[in-house]
Enzyme design. Structure first.
Site, PDB file in Angstrom:
ATOM      1  N   HIS A  43       0.836  -1.207   0.042  1.00 12.14           N
ATOM      2  CA  HIS A  43       0.060  -0.079  -0.050  1.00 12.14           C
ATOM      3  C   HIS A  43       0.830   1.292  -0.049  1.00 12.14           C
ATOM      4  O   HIS A  43       0.509   2.293  -0.639  1.00 12.14           O
ATOM      5  CB  HIS A  43      -0.845  -0.004   1.205  1.00 12.14           C
ATOM      6  CG  HIS A  43      -1.861  -1.017   1.108  1.00 12.14           C
ATOM      7  ND1 HIS A  43      -2.541  -1.566   0.212  1.00 12.14           N
ATOM      8  CD2 HIS A  43      -2.435  -1.794   2.271  1.00 12.14           C
ATOM      9  CE1 HIS A  43      -3.392  -2.565   0.384  1.00 12.14           C
ATOM     10  NE2 HIS A  43      -3.377  -2.637   1.757  1.00 12.14           N
ATOM     11  N   TYR A  44       2.013   1.375   0.708  1.00 13.82           N
ATOM     12  CA  TYR A  44       2.614   2.425   0.734  1.00 13.82           C
ATOM     13  C   TYR A  44       3.321   2.699  -0.366  1.00 13.82           C
ATOM     14  O   TYR A  44       3.209   3.936  -0.983  1.00 13.82           O
ATOM     15  CB  TYR A  44       3.806   2.513   2.078  1.00 13.82           C
ATOM     16  CG  TYR A  44       4.724   3.690   2.054  1.00 13.82           C
ATOM     17  CD1 TYR A  44       4.025   4.795   2.290  1.00 13.82           C
ATOM     18  CD2 TYR A  44       6.132   3.424   1.774  1.00 13.82           C
ATOM     19  CE1 TYR A  44       5.083   5.971   2.437  1.00 13.82           C
ATOM     20  CE2 TYR A  44       6.989   4.803   1.734  1.00 13.82           C
ATOM     21  CZ  TYR A  44       6.346   5.832   2.178  1.00 13.82           C
ATOM     22  OH  TYR A  44       7.337   6.962   2.252  1.00 13.82           O
ATOM     23  N   PRO A  45       4.061   2.127  -1.372  1.00 14.38           N
ATOM     24  CA  PRO A  45       4.631   2.458  -2.559  1.00 14.38           C
ATOM     25  C   PRO A  45       3.589   2.642  -3.308  1.00 14.38           C
ATOM     26  O   PRO A  45       3.764   3.495  -4.177  1.00 14.38           O
ATOM     27  CB  PRO A  45       5.449   0.948  -2.835  1.00 14.38           C
ATOM     28  CG  PRO A  45       5.753   0.431  -1.539  1.00 14.38           C
ATOM     29  CD  PRO A  45       4.624   0.664  -0.865  1.00 14.38           C
TER      30      PRO A  45
END
Length: 319
Positions: A139-141
């Site tokens: 999710h972060y990238p």
């Protein structure tokens, strides 16, 4: 003297940026969600403006009168749903872009990350031509890649600065988590930890942000690092040593770590569990795969040079 607006001004990078801008003689206004954040901004010499990334009207009022804006706020935690990451990192960024445009800000500088290129592959000598990965499994990238696209495609003068593995005095997340893992018996190297990695001291990150604001070409992204890669194992060992902690020799094969991360991510997402699994994609990619960066573009176009060496940064941490 310029009036500058900063999101994330109470955070690690944002706080150091506020202090640098104040030192350079600028009037700094920083978004603050609560009393603690406002107090930190004020202690750094800035003026706290109450609001959050989800309120465009509040953002527009807060940013009004500023010539320059820096967007440093982001969700970076290991845990969290796709909805949460998208709300904070993508929709929040879209709101900042909109508010900056409507308020007549001359330039917006966005704090990006090399993680925006990650989806399980090593990054070896990558530069700004490598594709963003809004389709990443993590999710972060994915959210940071989508946010960067919004920024670079905006009908506003924008520049993105991408540091890799920000560290240094004042970090309350990465180092403290590593120390807790070692002390709790949860630490293991992945694949031996002998891959190469680039890092970016927080002061070098801020130097890059200032240069991006002054010299960056609109619509462009720039990588910055500490100047040369180091073995991941050596860097983490030295980082932990500044806190009197020695990591164990225990190691988990990369293939097994990836399998465990995949299973954990599937279970956590399927059952909508809170927090993060014992191993997640991002942790395995960062701790188990090479990530080396070509900073030629920043060197040539921005005149970027690291202002702090790893040795100086480690000495600061040792106090």
């Amino acid at each position: 003297m310029t009036t500058v607006f900063v999101t994330g001004g109470s955070g690690f990078v944002g706080g150091r940026l506020v202090a640098r801008l104040v030192k350079d003689g600028h009037v700094v206004r920083a978004l603050a969600r609560g009393d603690a954040a406002a107090a930190k901004v004020e202690a750094l010499g800035g003026s706290a403006v109450r609001g959050d990334l989800g309120d465009v009207a509040a953002l527009r009022a807060a940013i009004g009168g500023s010539e320059l804006a820096f967007h440093a706020a982001a969700r970076t935690s290991r845990g969290g749903s796709r909805t949460q990451f998208w709300a904070d990192n993508v929709e929040g960024t879209a709101n900042v872009v909109r508010a900056a445009r409507e308020a007549g800000v001359r330039r917006l500088v966005h704090v990006g990350t090399e993680a925006a290129l990650m989806d399980g592959q090593p990054l070896v000598g990558v530069n700004e031509n490598a594709p963003l990965r809004p389709d990443s499994r993590a999710h972060y990238p994915a959210s940071k890649a989508a946010a960067e696209r919004l920024v670079l495609d905006a009908d506003l003068e924008t520049v993105v600065l991408r540091p890799r593995f920000v560290w240094g005095a004042g970090d309350t997340t990465v180092l403290s988590e590593l120390v807790a893992m070692v002390k709790g018996g949860r630490f293991a190297w992945i694949g031996g930890g002998r891959h190469r990695t680039d890092t970016t001291h927080v002061d070098n990150t801020v130097e890059g942000l200032i240069l991006a604001a002054e010299r960056g070409r609109p619509g462009q992204a720039y990588f910055v690092t500490d100047g040369h890669p180091v073995l991941f194992r050596d860097f983490i060992t030295e980082l932990l040593a500044t806190r009197g902690v020695t990591p164990p020799d225990r190691s988990l094969p990369l293939g097994l770590a990836l399998a465990v991360a995949s299973a954990g991510e599937t279970i956590w997402r399927g059952l909508r569990l809170s927090g993060a699994p014992p191993l997640d994609y991002m942790s395995v990619w960062v701790a188990g795969q090479e990530c080396t960066i070509d900073i030629s573009k920043a060197t040539e176009e921005l005149g970027y040079r690291p202002v702090k060496t790893r040795e100086e940064g480690m000495a600061e941490l040792r106090g």
